[in-house]
Design an enzyme around this catalytic site. Structure first.
Site, PDB file in Angstrom:
ATOM      1  N   TYR A  84       0.859  -1.254  -0.070  1.00 44.90           N
ATOM      2  CA  TYR A  84       0.158  -0.152   0.043  1.00 44.90           C
ATOM      3  C   TYR A  84       0.801   1.305   0.006  1.00 44.90           C
ATOM      4  CZ  TYR A  84      -3.149   3.435   1.851  1.00 44.90           C
ATOM      5  OH  TYR A  84      -4.012   4.636   1.899  1.00 44.90           O
ATOM      6  N   ASP A 133       9.274   2.933  -1.272  1.00 44.96           N
ATOM      7  CA  ASP A 133       8.272   3.688  -0.190  1.00 44.96           C
ATOM      8  C   ASP A 133       8.784   3.227   1.074  1.00 44.96           C
ATOM      9  OD1 ASP A 133       4.681   3.519  -0.060  1.00 44.96           O
ATOM     10  OD2 ASP A 133       6.502   4.399   1.326  1.00 44.96           O
ATOM     11  N   LYS A 159       5.623   9.220   8.519  1.00 47.31           N
ATOM     12  CA  LYS A 159       5.451   8.807   9.872  1.00 47.31           C
ATOM     13  C   LYS A 159       6.665   9.426  10.922  1.00 47.31           C
ATOM     14  CE  LYS A 159       3.009   4.838   8.086  1.00 47.31           C
ATOM     15  NZ  LYS A 159       1.823   5.064   8.399  1.00 47.31           N
TER      16      LYS A 159
HETATM   17  P1  KE4 Z   1      -0.472   8.141   4.401  1.00 43.25           P
HETATM   18  O1  KE4 Z   1      -1.102   9.138   3.443  1.00 43.25           O
HETATM   19  O2  KE4 Z   1      -1.442   7.539   5.298  1.00 43.25           O
HETATM   20  O3  KE4 Z   1       0.142   9.396   5.349  1.00 43.25           O
HETATM   21  O4  KE4 Z   1       0.746   7.373   3.940  1.00 43.25           O
HETATM   22  C1  KE4 Z   1       0.357   6.230   3.093  1.00 43.25           C
HETATM   23  C2  KE4 Z   1       1.292   5.336   3.041  1.00 43.25           C
HETATM   24  C3  KE4 Z   1       2.254   5.133   2.271  1.00 43.25           C
HETATM   25  N1  KE4 Z   1       3.367   4.314   2.236  1.00 43.25           N
HETATM   26  C4  KE4 Z   1       3.325   3.365   3.189  1.00 43.25           C
HETATM   27  C5  KE4 Z   1       4.257   2.160   3.093  1.00 43.25           C
HETATM   28  C6  KE4 Z   1       2.221   3.531   4.342  1.00 43.25           C
HETATM   29  O5  KE4 Z   1       2.198   2.304   5.103  1.00 43.25           O
HETATM   30  C7  KE4 Z   1       1.267   4.253   4.113  1.00 43.25           C
HETATM   31  C8  KE4 Z   1       0.263   4.323   5.119  1.00 43.25           C
HETATM   32  N2  KE4 Z   1       0.310   3.405   6.287  1.00 43.25           N
HETATM   33  C9  KE4 Z   1      -1.076   3.133   6.857  1.00 43.25           C
HETATM   34  C10 KE4 Z   1      -1.009   2.014   7.723  1.00 43.25           C
HETATM   35  N3  KE4 Z   1      -1.045   0.796   7.111  1.00 43.25           N
HETATM   36  C11 KE4 Z   1      -1.374   4.451   7.723  1.00 43.25           C
HETATM   37  C12 KE4 Z   1      -2.831   4.058   8.730  1.00 43.25           C
HETATM   38  C13 KE4 Z   1      -4.098   4.546   7.987  1.00 43.25           C
HETATM   39  O6  KE4 Z   1      -4.068   4.275   6.760  1.00 43.25           O
HETATM   40  O7  KE4 Z   1      -4.729   4.974   8.492  1.00 43.25           O
END
Ligand code: KE4
Length: 431
Positions: free
Chosen positions: A144, A239, A267
């Protein structure tokens, strides 16, 4: 444990917020029950609206590597706050953060800050397309990278398949340029390059997958991607939104000694406030506006409060022993869970790297999403609920990773394993 206040809040929230939450996983859809509404965090613990306290293994999805409400981070944010919350103009702190990132990730010669991981990956892909003059993007099923249209694709059948929309509202035209292959399957990537080689702008990968559960790369996988991208003129995009500053000082690229062309961060780099970034070799990054012709912008990009939190967090990660400590805690937790599952004859596999971990109710090994989906989901649900009731807050989905912080102590791990002994019993009762 009482949940009446969270139940009441959840009912009220659903009247004005889709699903009652501002991000889907928080609604506990995969595990059922009412999500605790959190009122405060401190160190390794969070407290919900009913006064229940939990040892927290989510840590705002990996952002809080120092733990909740770290005094130095709060001080840094308060100092920045006293000067104002946002200027929409350049500040010195943004330079310091970019310099700190470059110190730890030499592959990131220049970077651009944005406000979310989604923005980071979306922008990095746009840059890769401009830099190569190509349009296709290869990603891995189960990885993701945020919710930009082209990346919201479902797994088609077959080895390397063209993406099909993974969400309503995503037109097929937006996913037609996305190719998907199974994680850890270099042969599938080779086939994709054989079929669409000179159309593939980049390969985007979670160097350790944390969105299909915790799935590390098999030996040679990342190096193989590096060689294929170099040989076929595509950019390799790591990523590291989740793994950056989480699994090692320089993230997974340091741990596995593979140098990507572009890196996405999030993060940890914002220390719990909205900050993310993408970066890489100067020759690519100088294509980004206003230096170059790849447009990308953001009102709150490099926000001074988020920069202050991120900088202070990175400062606390400079000591070499930091990742040994996180790694030791992760290993202690995984070894303990494996032992407890084995005592109860429960099929279980668990692994960790630095302060990131995961487990499956599956005999293992789990090397891709197809395998991850075969894990025993009902056992996970039972185990999750029993752990929550005993004050252990795990990620509320079998397709997520868990996170340790520098605020976690060995006594927290022991307390967690004590709860797991009873929780595993409940999972074991299910055939
Ligand atoms: P954000 O747009 O949520 O800040 O980041 C997206 C993203 C991009 N790349 C990786 C590897 C990620 O894990 C994420 C977001 N991770 C999720 C957890 N699986 C955030 C939690 C959520 O979606 O609420």
């Amino acid at each position: 444990m009482a949940f009446s206040e969270s139940r009441r809040l959840f009912r009220r929230a659903r009247r004005v917020i889709p699903g009652g939450v501002n991000s889907p996983v928080r609604a506990f859809g995969s595990v059922g029950g009412v999500p605790p509404f959190i009122v405060r965090g401190k160190g390794a613990r969070i407290t919900d609206a009913d006064g229940n306290e939990y040892i927290d293994y989510v840590g705002s999805w990996g952002s809080l590597i120092l733990g909740h409400a770290h005094p130095a981070v709060l001080r840094a944010v308060r100092t920045a706050l006293a000067r104002g919350t946002s200027f929409g103009a350049p500040t010195e702190g943004e330079i310091e953060l970019a310099e700190a990132v470059r110190r730890h990730l030499p592959s990131v010669q220049k970077l651009r800050m944005v406000s979310s991981g989604t923005e980071a990956t979306m922008s990095a892909i746009r840059l890769a397309r401009a830099a190569t003059g190509r349009s296709r993007v290869l990603k891995f099923t189960g990885c993701y990278h945020g919710h930009s249209d082209g990346l919201l694709v479902s797994a088609g059948s077959g080895v390397a398949t063209l993406g099909i929309p993974g969400s309503a509202g995503v037109p097929e035209s937006m996913t037609r340029l996305t190719v998907q292959a199974a994680y850890n399957d270099l042969a599938a990537v080779t086939q994709a390059f054989d079929r669409w080689g000179d159309e593939i702008a980049c390969v985007i990968v979670e160097p350790i997958a944390g969105n299909m559960g915790f799935v590390p790369p098999v030996p040679g996988f990342l190096q193989g991607l590096r060689e294929l991208c170099s040989a076929r003129g595509a950019l390799l995009l790591f990523d590291e939104v989740m793994t950056g500053f989480r699994v090692a000082h320089g993230g997974a690229q340091r741990l596995y000694r593979v140098k990507p062309d572009l890196t996405c961060l999030g993060k940890v780099v914002g220390g719990g406030l909205p900050a993310a970034a993408y970066g890489g070799r100067r020759e690519w990054m100088d294509r980004v506006a206003p230096e170059g012709d790849v447009y990308q912008a953001g009102t709150l990009s490099g926000n001074p409060l988020a920069v202050a939190a991120g900088l202070e967090t990175l400062r606390h990660l400079e000591q070499p022993e930091v990742y040994e400590k996180l790694g030791a805690l992760g290993a202690r937790l995984m070894d303990g869970l494996r032992e407890i599952a084995a005592e109860r004859g429960v099929e279980f596999t668990a692994s960790s790297r630095g302060g990131m971990f995961g487990f499956f109710f599956h005999p293992g090994p789990v090397t891709n999403f197809e395998e991850a989906k075969k894990a025993h989901s009902e056992r996970f649900r039972r185990f999750f609920a029993a752990m929550l009731k005993r004050g252990i807050y795990l990620a509320p989905s079998p397709f997520e990773a868990g996170f340790l912080s520098l605020a976690h102590r060995p006594a927290d791990i022991d307390r967690t394993l004590e709860a797991a002994r009873e929780a595993m019993q409940q999972a074991a009762a299910l055939r």
